[in-house]
Motif scaffolding. Structure first.
Motif, PDB file in Angstrom:
ATOM      1  N   ARG A  85       4.889  17.988   4.758  1.00 35.87           N
ATOM      2  CA  ARG A  85       4.313  16.390   4.122  1.00 35.87           C
ATOM      3  C   ARG A  85       3.031  16.750   3.295  1.00 35.87           C
ATOM      4  NH1 ARG A  85       5.198  11.058   5.413  1.00 35.87           N
ATOM      5  NH2 ARG A  85       6.574  11.825   7.155  1.00 35.87           N
ATOM      6  N   LYS A  86       3.187  15.899   2.178  1.00 34.66           N
ATOM      7  CA  LYS A  86       1.549  15.830   1.550  1.00 34.66           C
ATOM      8  C   LYS A  86       1.464  14.396   1.424  1.00 34.66           C
ATOM      9  CE  LYS A  86       2.556  19.712  -1.750  1.00 34.66           C
ATOM     10  NZ  LYS A  86       3.020  20.061  -3.164  1.00 34.66           N
ATOM     11  N   LYS A  87       0.484  13.948   1.966  1.00 37.86           N
ATOM     12  CA  LYS A  87       0.119  12.698   2.455  1.00 37.86           C
ATOM     13  C   LYS A  87      -0.283  11.757   1.236  1.00 37.86           C
ATOM     14  CE  LYS A  87      -1.422  13.277   7.341  1.00 37.86           C
ATOM     15  NZ  LYS A  87      -2.359  13.061   8.028  1.00 37.86           N
ATOM     16  N   GLY A  88      -0.736  12.339   0.117  1.00 38.12           N
ATOM     17  CA  GLY A  88      -1.315  11.848  -1.095  1.00 38.12           C
ATOM     18  C   GLY A  88      -2.355  10.737  -0.612  1.00 38.12           C
ATOM     19  N   VAL A  89      -2.906   9.883  -1.735  1.00 37.88           N
ATOM     20  CA  VAL A  89      -4.032   9.103  -1.671  1.00 37.88           C
ATOM     21  C   VAL A  89      -3.781   7.604  -2.119  1.00 37.88           C
ATOM     22  CG1 VAL A  89      -6.476   8.995  -2.376  1.00 37.88           C
ATOM     23  CG2 VAL A  89      -5.407  11.252  -2.158  1.00 37.88           C
ATOM     24  N   LEU A  90      -4.300   6.753  -1.258  1.00 37.07           N
ATOM     25  CA  LEU A  90      -4.179   5.547  -1.684  1.00 37.07           C
ATOM     26  C   LEU A  90      -5.503   4.981  -2.604  1.00 37.07           C
ATOM     27  CD1 LEU A  90      -2.888   2.692  -1.485  1.00 37.07           C
ATOM     28  CD2 LEU A  90      -4.349   2.375   0.526  1.00 37.07           C
ATOM     29  N   PRO A  91      -5.151   4.534  -3.736  1.00 29.34           N
ATOM     30  CA  PRO A  91      -6.417   4.394  -4.713  1.00 29.34           C
ATOM     31  C   PRO A  91      -6.790   3.014  -4.140  1.00 29.34           C
ATOM     32  CG  PRO A  91      -4.250   4.701  -6.111  1.00 29.34           C
ATOM     33  CD  PRO A  91      -3.963   4.606  -4.443  1.00 29.34           C
ATOM     34  N   GLU A  92      -8.328   3.040  -4.706  1.00 25.92           N
ATOM     35  CA  GLU A  92      -9.025   1.812  -4.199  1.00 25.92           C
ATOM     36  C   GLU A  92      -8.378   0.566  -5.157  1.00 25.92           C
ATOM     37  OE1 GLU A  92     -11.209   1.298  -2.199  1.00 25.92           O
ATOM     38  OE2 GLU A  92     -11.344   3.209  -1.467  1.00 25.92           O
ATOM     39  N   PHE A  93      -8.433  -0.581  -4.720  1.00 30.61           N
ATOM     40  CA  PHE A  93      -7.933  -1.910  -5.432  1.00 30.61           C
ATOM     41  C   PHE A  93      -8.479  -1.824  -6.795  1.00 30.61           C
ATOM     42  CE2 PHE A  93      -8.558  -6.344  -7.030  1.00 30.61           C
ATOM     43  CZ  PHE A  93      -7.109  -6.687  -6.935  1.00 30.61           C
ATOM     44  N   GLU A  94      -9.553  -1.633  -7.119  1.00 31.78           N
ATOM     45  CA  GLU A  94      -9.984  -1.681  -8.433  1.00 31.78           C
ATOM     46  C   GLU A  94      -9.355  -0.767  -9.483  1.00 31.78           C
ATOM     47  OE1 GLU A  94     -11.612  -1.698  -5.699  1.00 31.78           O
ATOM     48  OE2 GLU A  94     -12.554  -3.683  -5.699  1.00 31.78           O
ATOM     49  N   GLN A  95      -8.991   0.430  -8.949  1.00 35.37           N
ATOM     50  CA  GLN A  95      -8.419   1.382  -9.782  1.00 35.37           C
ATOM     51  C   GLN A  95      -6.875   1.005 -10.121  1.00 35.37           C
ATOM     52  OE1 GLN A  95      -9.316   4.330  -6.520  1.00 35.37           O
ATOM     53  NE2 GLN A  95      -9.387   5.790  -8.357  1.00 35.37           N
ATOM     54  N   VAL A  96      -6.423   0.102  -9.222  1.00 34.33           N
ATOM     55  CA  VAL A  96      -4.932  -0.326  -9.541  1.00 34.33           C
ATOM     56  C   VAL A  96      -4.565  -1.750  -9.884  1.00 34.33           C
ATOM     57  CG1 VAL A  96      -3.999   1.525  -8.420  1.00 34.33           C
ATOM     58  CG2 VAL A  96      -4.528  -0.446  -7.036  1.00 34.33           C
ATOM     59  N   LYS A 109       0.794  -1.307  -0.023  1.00 37.74           N
ATOM     60  CA  LYS A 109      -0.223   0.213  -0.284  1.00 37.74           C
ATOM     61  C   LYS A 109       0.917   1.204  -0.110  1.00 37.74           C
ATOM     62  CE  LYS A 109      -4.554  -1.627   2.118  1.00 37.74           C
ATOM     63  NZ  LYS A 109      -5.176  -1.574   3.173  1.00 37.74           N
ATOM     64  N   ASN A 110       1.870   1.271   0.752  1.00 32.32           N
ATOM     65  CA  ASN A 110       2.676   2.560   0.784  1.00 32.32           C
ATOM     66  C   ASN A 110       3.316   2.819  -0.387  1.00 32.32           C
ATOM     67  OD1 ASN A 110       2.405   2.961   3.594  1.00 32.32           O
ATOM     68  ND2 ASN A 110       4.501   2.351   4.299  1.00 32.32           N
ATOM     69  N   ARG A 111       3.632   1.688  -1.683  1.00 33.89           N
ATOM     70  CA  ARG A 111       4.158   2.311  -2.747  1.00 33.89           C
ATOM     71  C   ARG A 111       3.022   2.274  -3.782  1.00 33.89           C
ATOM     72  NH1 ARG A 111       9.610   0.135  -3.103  1.00 33.89           N
ATOM     73  NH2 ARG A 111      10.128  -0.808  -1.309  1.00 33.89           N
ATOM     74  N   LEU A 112       1.952   2.241  -3.446  1.00 30.43           N
ATOM     75  CA  LEU A 112       0.786   2.522  -4.405  1.00 30.43           C
ATOM     76  C   LEU A 112       0.075   4.080  -4.159  1.00 30.43           C
ATOM     77  CD1 LEU A 112      -0.845  -0.861  -4.260  1.00 30.43           C
ATOM     78  CD2 LEU A 112       0.267  -0.019  -6.012  1.00 30.43           C
TER      79      LEU A 112
END
Length: 288
Positions: A233-244, A119-122
């Motif tokens: 820090r800019k936290k970013g967003v973790l995409p949903e599984f279906e998106q990746v 997840k951290n890498r996505l």
């Protein structure tokens, strides 16, 4: 009376170098480096100097050429020095590899496990505003002394009562990075813009998101030792599984094929007579 300390081992293997060591002696030619070859086909002209990477690439390419000849896909080459394949021959070899090397497509469960583990890498859009002090590891440097110097500076900067301008001052005094003139400020950096070791430490470790301030330990990269301070820090967003999901499937399929190709090349190496070159992985551009 012979002195045991002066005795020499005169047992020679067929591949041992011989000669007195004098460049003016006729035996000097016997001490030249061995010409690398695959099944008796030399990979370079006598006296031609190649770096290790280029030599390995030639060796793997020649292995593939010879396998294609063995399978009747290419005509037998009558020379004694390896030739680089032309475009038509490359296409033949790539087709041979596609037929010989197969790997299963990743399953839905495998993709989901990868998603959970990575997840951290996505995360997309994450970035850090950082400054650093670089203690460069250069040839001849006393790494132990350098590490002690870096640890001492890190300890000082980690104290609660450290003066506000001390980091910038030490960066100007100690850092081997040009950013030292700006107090070590690197601006906003993303995982893609960092050296892999730095990106792994700052973004991808389970404890990477420690917050603001000075990193509690030295960060080791190919450039040396770094003291890191996070200013923003800019936290970013973790995409949903279906998106990746498709991205993950492609990545896993590529990893699987790379493993299968490496095993295939290791099989060819094991069947061949290899001289003058160390072969460990599939470095040929034909299999990358």
């Amino acid at each position: 009376v012979s002195d045991p300390a002066m005795k020499q081992d005169t047992t020679m293997s067929p591949s041992s170098s011989v000669g007195c060591g004098s460049s003016s002696c006729a035996c000097a030619d016997l001490a030249q480096p061995q010409v690398a070859s695959i099944n008796g086909i030399t990979l370079h002209e006598p006296g031609e100097a190649l770096d290790a990477q280029t030599l390995r690439e030639r060796a793997y390419t020649e292995l593939l050429m010879q396998e294609a000849v063995k399978q009747g896909l290419l005509p037998r080459y009558r020379g004694l020095v390896a030739q680089q394949p032309d475009e038509a021959q490359r296409q033949v070899i790539e087709t041979m590899l596609d037929q010989a090397v197969t790997s299963p497509d990743p399953t839905e469960d495998e993709c989901r496990r990868h998603y959970e583990a990575q997840k951290n890498r996505l995360i997309v859009g994450q970035a850090l505003h950082v400054r650093h002090i670089l203690f460069a590891v250069t040839p001849g440097v006393n790494v132990h002394a350098l590490s002690q110097r870096a640890e001492t500076a890190l300890l000082e900067l980690s104290r609660k009562d450290v003066p506000a301008g001390r980091f910038a001052q030490l960066a100007a005094e100690l850092s081997n990075c040009p950013s030292g003139a700006q107090g070590g400020d690197l601006g906003w950096v993303t995982p893609e813009a960092c050296a892999p070791e730095l990106a792994n430490e700052l973004f991808f470790q389970t404890d990477s998101r420690w917050g603001m301030g000075v990193h509690p330990r030295l960060v080791h990269t190919r450039f040396g030792l770094h003291i890191i301070e996070v200013l923003g820090r800019k936290k970013g967003v973790l995409p949903e599984f279906e998106q990746v999901r498709d991205q993950i499937a492609s990545r896993l399929a590529l990893q699987s094929r790379s493993t299968a190709l490496r095993q295939y090349m290791q099989l060819l190496v094991g069947q061949a007579q290899v001289e003058g070159v160390e072969l460990e992985g599939a470095d040929s551009p034909l299999v990358q």
